[in-house]
Design an enzyme around this catalytic site. Sequence first.
Site, short mmCIF file in Angstrom:
data_model
loop_
_atom_site.label_atom_id
_atom_site.label_comp_id
_atom_site.label_asym_id
_atom_site.label_seq_id
_atom_site.Cartn_x
_atom_site.Cartn_y
_atom_site.Cartn_z
N TYR A 158 -3.69 -2.13 -4.84
CA TYR A 158 -2.61 -1.81 -4.87
C TYR A 158 -1.73 -3.67 -5.73
O TYR A 158 -0.98 -4.18 -4.44
CB TYR A 158 -1.13 -0.98 -4.47
N LYS A 186 -5.09 -0.45 -8.00
CA LYS A 186 -4.16 0.05 -9.16
C LYS A 186 -3.49 -0.97 -9.57
O LYS A 186 -2.51 -1.92 -9.01
CB LYS A 186 -3.01 1.25 -8.40
#
Length: 315
Positions: A158, A186
Amino acid sequence: MSSNISTLSNTQIQAMHTQQVRRKDFSGIWVALVTPFCDDANAEVDFPALQALASKLISEGVAGLVICGSTGEAAALSEEEQLQVLDAVLAVVPAHQVIMGLSGNHMQQVLHRLASVGQRQPAGILVTPPYYIRPSQAGIMQYFNEIANASTVPVLLYNIPYRTGVNMELTTLQQLARHPNIVAIKDCGGNLQATMQLIMDGDIQVLTGEDHQLLSTLCLGGVGGILASAHLRPDLFLRLQAYVNAGELEQAREIFYRLLPVMQALFEEPNPAPLKAALATSGIMQACLRAPMQAASADTAGKLLHSMAQLDIIE
């Protein structure tokens, strides 16, 4: 391949293999799930509302749910509460449709939480770089390798520098993408060149974490998104991706530009305040947040509800 990866034990390798057989593909529309709170003095977690919302979204066809992220106000939850949220969601949603957020800046505490999460066997864990301390790229590599080596479930990177204070550079991401237990990212890095290169490399699945970049990421070859706005009209997000996959870009653009005002209104004030205000209108939960988060203003809530009403005219 780094030395950290090459020293994996046979047990770790077998655990990774087992998990990757169970879930290799993280494509699709994932919802970055809110954590409902009760309207009381302590803003306790509203577990019935949490389970009702989770069940509703899964029944509407989303790929899965990402819990205890920034939209889930994980920073306001204790470690015990985060595990309780995970357990509550797993009671109503299949484990292969649940990703758990994992953030921190104390290595041993993060690994302790990782072990507790791993016992529950979700589909994966979504991990940010250590926040606030702003480690070097070598430090980021060490951090993620240690987590990926220890995890019994797949790891999703992330990259979100505006929250953590540190950016994961392309070369760092490319090296981490070769780890057998790091499967997706992500992407909130704000670097289009890096996004395109990761997609071209093909070593890691790329999902956008920036709601307004969903269409562009899909068109470039990304596999989906982890989105707060997909709480609202998930059917349209699913249809948008289906149109892109089918090469019907005009239809995809039409839906995207109808959704865009909703996305913009959702982030006019700190997330998830506007989103909780919108969800509260459905009666499924209350709009409560934990301090220092504040409720959305009437102006923003009104703008968001007006934008949502416009979606009803899409055929």
